[in-house]
Design an enzyme around this catalytic site. Structure first.
Site, PDB file in Angstrom:
ATOM      1  N   GLU A  93       0.820  -1.206   0.000  1.00 16.89           N
ATOM      2  CA  GLU A  93       0.000   0.000   0.000  1.00 16.89           C
ATOM      3  C   GLU A  93       0.860   1.265   0.000  1.00 16.89           C
ATOM      4  O   GLU A  93       1.936   1.311   0.594  1.00 16.89           O
ATOM      5  CB  GLU A  93      -0.932   0.002   1.212  1.00 16.89           C
ATOM      6  CG  GLU A  93      -1.942  -1.123   1.112  1.00 16.89           C
ATOM      7  CD  GLU A  93      -3.018  -1.060   2.196  1.00 16.89           C
ATOM      8  OE1 GLU A  93      -4.197  -1.184   1.828  1.00 16.89           O
ATOM      9  OE2 GLU A  93      -2.697  -0.898   3.369  1.00 16.89           O
ATOM     10  N   CYS A 106       3.441   8.484   1.309  1.00 16.46           N
ATOM     11  CA  CYS A 106       4.006   7.506   2.234  1.00 16.46           C
ATOM     12  C   CYS A 106       4.271   6.220   1.457  1.00 16.46           C
ATOM     13  O   CYS A 106       3.347   5.568   0.980  1.00 16.46           O
ATOM     14  CB  CYS A 106       3.007   7.289   3.366  1.00 16.46           C
ATOM     15  SG  CYS A 106       3.542   6.098   4.583  1.00 16.46           S
ATOM     16  N   CYS A 113       5.990  -6.876   6.926  1.00 18.18           N
ATOM     17  CA  CYS A 113       7.166  -6.498   7.712  1.00 18.18           C
ATOM     18  C   CYS A 113       7.505  -7.680   8.593  1.00 18.18           C
ATOM     19  O   CYS A 113       6.618  -8.369   9.090  1.00 18.18           O
ATOM     20  CB  CYS A 113       6.887  -5.265   8.564  1.00 18.18           C
ATOM     21  SG  CYS A 113       8.343  -4.679   9.464  1.00 18.18           S
ATOM     22  N   CYS A 117       6.120  -5.622  15.513  1.00 13.43           N
ATOM     23  CA  CYS A 117       5.875  -4.696  16.616  1.00 13.43           C
ATOM     24  C   CYS A 117       4.424  -4.900  17.029  1.00 13.43           C
ATOM     25  O   CYS A 117       3.549  -5.010  16.183  1.00 13.43           O
ATOM     26  CB  CYS A 117       6.115  -3.250  16.182  1.00 13.43           C
ATOM     27  SG  CYS A 117       7.813  -2.966  15.667  1.00 13.43           S
ATOM     28  N   CYS A 120       1.429  -2.771  15.639  1.00  7.22           N
ATOM     29  CA  CYS A 120       1.416  -2.444  14.206  1.00  7.22           C
ATOM     30  C   CYS A 120       0.719  -3.524  13.394  1.00  7.22           C
ATOM     31  O   CYS A 120       1.067  -4.699  13.474  1.00  7.22           O
ATOM     32  CB  CYS A 120       2.846  -2.252  13.726  1.00  7.22           C
ATOM     33  SG  CYS A 120       2.958  -1.923  11.959  1.00  7.22           S
ATOM     34  N   GLY A 169       6.716  -2.093   6.053  1.00  6.81           N
ATOM     35  CA  GLY A 169       8.084  -2.599   5.991  1.00  6.81           C
ATOM     36  C   GLY A 169       9.102  -1.765   6.744  1.00  6.81           C
ATOM     37  O   GLY A 169       8.846  -0.629   7.126  1.00  6.81           O
ATOM     38  N   GLU A 170      10.255  -2.363   6.966  1.00 13.58           N
ATOM     39  CA  GLU A 170      11.366  -1.689   7.643  1.00 13.58           C
ATOM     40  C   GLU A 170      12.391  -1.308   6.570  1.00 13.58           C
ATOM     41  O   GLU A 170      13.094  -2.182   6.040  1.00 13.58           O
ATOM     42  CB  GLU A 170      11.970  -2.645   8.689  1.00 13.58           C
ATOM     43  CG  GLU A 170      13.284  -2.186   9.287  1.00 13.58           C
ATOM     44  CD  GLU A 170      13.303  -0.732   9.725  1.00 13.58           C
ATOM     45  OE1 GLU A 170      12.507  -0.350  10.586  1.00 13.58           O
ATOM     46  OE2 GLU A 170      14.124   0.039   9.185  1.00 13.58           O
ATOM     47  N   SER A 201      11.795   6.502   8.053  1.00 13.18           N
ATOM     48  CA  SER A 201      11.460   6.092   9.412  1.00 13.18           C
ATOM     49  C   SER A 201      11.948   4.669   9.656  1.00 13.18           C
ATOM     50  O   SER A 201      11.702   3.769   8.863  1.00 13.18           O
ATOM     51  CB  SER A 201       9.943   6.154   9.599  1.00 13.18           C
ATOM     52  OG  SER A 201       9.582   5.622  10.855  1.00 13.18           O
ATOM     53  N   SER A 223      11.273   5.298  15.320  1.00  9.89           N
ATOM     54  CA  SER A 223      10.091   4.814  16.033  1.00  9.89           C
ATOM     55  C   SER A 223      10.546   4.366  17.407  1.00  9.89           C
ATOM     56  O   SER A 223      11.066   3.269  17.552  1.00  9.89           O
ATOM     57  CB  SER A 223       9.472   3.641  15.269  1.00  9.89           C
ATOM     58  OG  SER A 223       9.009   4.092  14.027  1.00  9.89           O
ATOM     59  N   LEU A 224      10.366   5.224  18.382  1.00 16.37           N
ATOM     60  CA  LEU A 224      10.923   4.933  19.706  1.00 16.37           C
ATOM     61  C   LEU A 224       9.916   4.189  20.587  1.00 16.37           C
ATOM     62  O   LEU A 224      10.142   3.061  20.977  1.00 16.37           O
ATOM     63  CB  LEU A 224      11.376   6.231  20.361  1.00 16.37           C
ATOM     64  CG  LEU A 224      12.310   6.064  21.550  1.00 16.37           C
ATOM     65  CD1 LEU A 224      13.609   5.401  21.139  1.00 16.37           C
ATOM     66  CD2 LEU A 224      12.587   7.398  22.209  1.00 16.37           C
ATOM     67  N   HIS A 225       8.828   4.861  20.925  1.00 16.50           N
ATOM     68  CA  HIS A 225       7.644   4.248  21.536  1.00 16.50           C
ATOM     69  C   HIS A 225       7.808   3.737  22.964  1.00 16.50           C
ATOM     70  O   HIS A 225       6.828   3.337  23.591  1.00 16.50           O
ATOM     71  CB  HIS A 225       7.085   3.104  20.673  1.00 16.50           C
ATOM     72  CG  HIS A 225       6.845   3.468  19.248  1.00 16.50           C
ATOM     73  ND1 HIS A 225       6.388   4.697  18.852  1.00 16.50           N
ATOM     74  CD2 HIS A 225       6.992   2.767  18.100  1.00 16.50           C
ATOM     75  CE1 HIS A 225       6.265   4.735  17.528  1.00 16.50           C
ATOM     76  NE2 HIS A 225       6.638   3.586  17.049  1.00 16.50           N
ATOM     77  N   ASN A 299      -3.589   4.100  16.469  1.00 14.75           N
ATOM     78  CA  ASN A 299      -4.694   3.778  15.562  1.00 14.75           C
ATOM     79  C   ASN A 299      -5.081   2.318  15.742  1.00 14.75           C
ATOM     80  O   ASN A 299      -4.249   1.431  15.585  1.00 14.75           O
ATOM     81  CB  ASN A 299      -4.269   4.013  14.105  1.00 14.75           C
ATOM     82  CG  ASN A 299      -4.057   5.483  13.825  1.00 14.75           C
ATOM     83  OD1 ASN A 299      -4.931   6.304  14.095  1.00 14.75           O
ATOM     84  ND2 ASN A 299      -2.890   5.826  13.308  1.00 14.75           N
ATOM     85  N   CYS A 342      -1.159   5.572  10.167  1.00 10.46           N
ATOM     86  CA  CYS A 342       0.052   4.880  10.615  1.00 10.46           C
ATOM     87  C   CYS A 342      -0.275   3.529  11.210  1.00 10.46           C
ATOM     88  O   CYS A 342      -1.128   3.427  12.082  1.00 10.46           O
ATOM     89  CB  CYS A 342       0.728   5.663  11.722  1.00 10.46           C
ATOM     90  SG  CYS A 342       1.285   7.256  11.240  1.00 10.46           S
TER      91      CYS A 342
HETATM   92  N1  SAH Z   1       9.025   0.223   9.843  1.00  9.90           N
HETATM   93  C1  SAH Z   1       9.284   1.606   9.968  1.00  9.90           C
HETATM   94  C2  SAH Z   1       8.429   2.489   9.107  1.00  9.90           C
HETATM   95  C3  SAH Z   1       6.942   2.211   9.017  1.00  9.90           C
HETATM   96  S1  SAH Z   1       5.884   2.438  10.410  1.00  9.90           S
HETATM   97  C4  SAH Z   1       9.175   2.032  11.401  1.00  9.90           C
HETATM   98  O1  SAH Z   1       8.698   1.257  12.201  1.00  9.90           O
HETATM   99  O2  SAH Z   1       9.603   3.137  11.701  1.00  9.90           O
HETATM  100  C5  SAH Z   1       5.437   4.147  10.502  1.00  9.90           C
HETATM  101  C6  SAH Z   1       5.131   4.619  11.937  1.00  9.90           C
HETATM  102  O3  SAH Z   1       3.816   4.198  12.389  1.00  9.90           O
HETATM  103  C7  SAH Z   1       6.104   4.042  12.943  1.00  9.90           C
HETATM  104  O4  SAH Z   1       6.506   5.030  13.841  1.00  9.90           O
HETATM  105  C8  SAH Z   1       5.257   3.001  13.626  1.00  9.90           C
HETATM  106  O5  SAH Z   1       5.788   2.669  14.860  1.00  9.90           O
HETATM  107  C9  SAH Z   1       3.922   3.683  13.702  1.00  9.90           C
HETATM  108  N2  SAH Z   1       2.804   2.787  13.986  1.00  9.90           N
HETATM  109  C10 SAH Z   1       2.744   1.461  13.802  1.00  9.90           C
HETATM  110  N3  SAH Z   1       1.545   0.992  14.181  1.00  9.90           N
HETATM  111  C11 SAH Z   1       0.842   2.048  14.612  1.00  9.90           C
HETATM  112  C12 SAH Z   1      -0.510   2.202  15.097  1.00  9.90           C
HETATM  113  N4  SAH Z   1      -1.326   1.180  15.190  1.00  9.90           N
HETATM  114  N5  SAH Z   1      -0.923   3.433  15.443  1.00  9.90           N
HETATM  115  C13 SAH Z   1      -0.090   4.489  15.304  1.00  9.90           C
HETATM  116  N6  SAH Z   1       1.163   4.406  14.831  1.00  9.90           N
HETATM  117  C14 SAH Z   1       1.620   3.204  14.496  1.00  9.90           C
HETATM  118 FE1  SF4 Z   2       7.487  -3.159  10.893  1.00 13.41          FE
HETATM  119 FE2  SF4 Z   2       7.564  -0.546  11.484  1.00 13.41          FE
HETATM  120 FE3  SF4 Z   2       5.305  -1.981  11.810  1.00 13.41          FE
HETATM  121 FE4  SF4 Z   2       7.381  -2.401  13.426  1.00 13.41          FE
HETATM  122  S1  SF4 Z   2       6.191  -0.488  13.268  1.00 13.41           S
HETATM  123  S2  SF4 Z   2       6.117  -3.995  12.447  1.00 13.41           S
HETATM  124  S3  SF4 Z   2       9.108  -2.095  12.045  1.00 13.41           S
HETATM  125  S4  SF4 Z   2       6.333  -1.532   9.889  1.00 13.41           S
END
Ligand code: SAH
Ligand code: SF4
Length: 377
Positions: A93, A106, A113, A117, A120, A169-170, A201, A223-225, A299, A342
């Site tokens: 997508e 984007c 991926c 995480c 995600c 994807g990463e 990212s 993506s710290l979190h 989300n 996201c």
């Molecule tokens: N894999 C890479 C890039 C894609 S994710 C990465 O992880 O950085 C893009 C962003 O969306 C990242 O910061 C990810 O952590 C965040 N993200 C993933 N799932 C999410 C969700 N359910 N709600 C909000 N942000 C989310």
């Molecule tokens: Fe992959 Fe980024 Fe989603 Fe983590 S947040 S599963 S690295 S796409």
């Protein structure tokens, strides 16, 4: 007839080599580059600076092709999402997020991926493969086709002005293809999106961060979190391999200045990572790094085990960071009605069974590091 070669995604020197192979001079590659990437032309017959017989010869061997648009959806807020199908039937997508007089596309870097995480949606998709440079550049070209934004105008005044590698994807697990694609996209005689308008990212693939800085010098988002290894290990399996101290060390070495800060993305998970103590620890953790924050309200997606923090809690968190001198906007969720926000991306048609994932491991298509961590689901 032998298979036609897609010229989209070839680096400049590869395009020159193709021209040499059919006995053409190097400047033909320059002309083609202009037609393909500046004008957006897909039909050789329309490349009027090339002589008729050459156009015919090119059409016998090559195509100029983007991924096929399998589905296009537009959100009530104007966000547009494409499900793109690649030659092998895999899908990914791409999303366009319009702002007042500009907007970001984007891009995805992989189908699915491998990183699982917990918050995600993309990480729940088992089938994963790297996208080729052609497929990454092709996503941006398909998005511009959809808005008729050819030829490439000056840097200002474009609708599709910015690029974020924040889709599926990463990107740093597919560094070579991503780097090749970005170099094509940044080339001033073609699509010409400046590195200042591109943000990559990553979840924190430490060994690749340095190369990204040296070779691409695009903006970096992390993506710290989570602010402790304990929590981050649980939320993001990659932290077990590259823990916070190593990640921070690599960021201190990244080329930044006050105008080019590292963005820390922080998804707001109710009662998980959203306390004031977390905010304070966050400030301590990134001390010394030119930084800004992006607070992302979580989300929801079908089956997700988290809830989004309350608005008041997110605002308090944001204020704490702001009072410490950092920009910390709360990201406005976009395109949620079409699951374009996201972490909501996923190509449904390619969900596969765990047994198939193991077969892929056995066949050497992916390595152990790139397989979903079994205990996390
Ligand atoms: N894999 C890479 C890039 C894609 S994710 C990465 O992880 O950085 C893009 C962003 O969306 C990242 O910061 C990810 O952590 C965040 N993200 C993933 N799932 C999410 C969700 N359910 N709600 C909000 N942000 C989310
Ligand atoms: Fe992959 Fe980024 Fe989603 Fe983590 S947040 S599963 S690295 S796409």
């Amino acid at each position: 007839m032998s298979e036609l070669i897609n010229l989209v995604g070839l680096a400049r020197d590869e395009l020159a080599a193709e021209m040499a192979a059919i006995g053409e001079k190097p400047f033909r590659a320059k002309q083609l580059w202009h037609w393909i990437y500046n004008r957006g032309v897909t039909d050789f017959a329309a490349m009027t600076t090339l002589a008729g017989p050459l156009r015919e010869r090119l059409a016998e061997r090559y195509v100029v092709q983007r991924p096929r648009v399998a589905r296009e959806q537009t959100s009530a807020d104007g966000t547009r999402k494409w499900l793109l199908a690649f030659a092998d039937g895999n899908e990914a997508e791409t999303v366009y997020i319009p702002e007042d007089d500009r907007g970001a596309v984007c891009l995805s870097s992989q189908v699915g991926c491998t990183l699982t995480c917990k918050f995600c949606h993309t990480g729940t998709q088992l089938l994963v493969r790297n996208l080729t440079a052609s497929e990454i550049v092709g996503q941006f070209m398909a998005a511009r086709d959809s808005y008729g934004e050819w030829p490439s105008s000056d840097d200002g005044g474009r609708l599709l002005s910015n690029i974020v590698l924040m889709g599926m994807g990463e990107p740093l697990f597919n560094y070579d293809n991503v780097a090749k694609a970005l170099k094509i996209i940044m080339d001033g005689e073609g699509i010409a999106v400046s590195k200042r308008r591109i943000t990559l990212s990553t979840s924190g693939v430490v060994p690749m961060i340095r190369r990204c800085g040296e070779e691409l010098a695009v903006n970096l988002a992390i993506s710290l979190h989570a602010v402790t290894d304990e929590l981050r290990d649980r939320l993001m399996p990659i932290n077990r391999k590259y823990p916070l101290t190593e990640l921070m060390r690599s960021l201190r070495a990244y080329p930044t200045n006050n105008a080019r800060r590292i963005t820390f993305e922080y998804v707001m998970l109710k009662d998980v990572n959203d306390s004031l103590a977390d905010a304070r620890e966050l400030i301590r953790l990134i001390d010394g790094i030119p930084a800004k924050f992006n607070l992302i309200p979580f989300n929801k997606w079908p089956g997700a085990e988290f809830d989004c923090s309350d608005r008041k809690v997110i605002e308090r968190f944001s204020d704490e960071l702001f009072n410490a001198g950092y920009s910390a906007p709360i990201r406005q969720p976009r395109g949620t009605d079409i699951l374009a926000a996201c972490g909501q991306l996923k190509s449904d048609s390619q969900r596969i069974r765990a047994s198939l994932a193991r077969e892929r491991l056995a066949a050497g298509i992916v390595d152990e590091d790139h397989l979903p961590v079994p205990q996390s689901r």
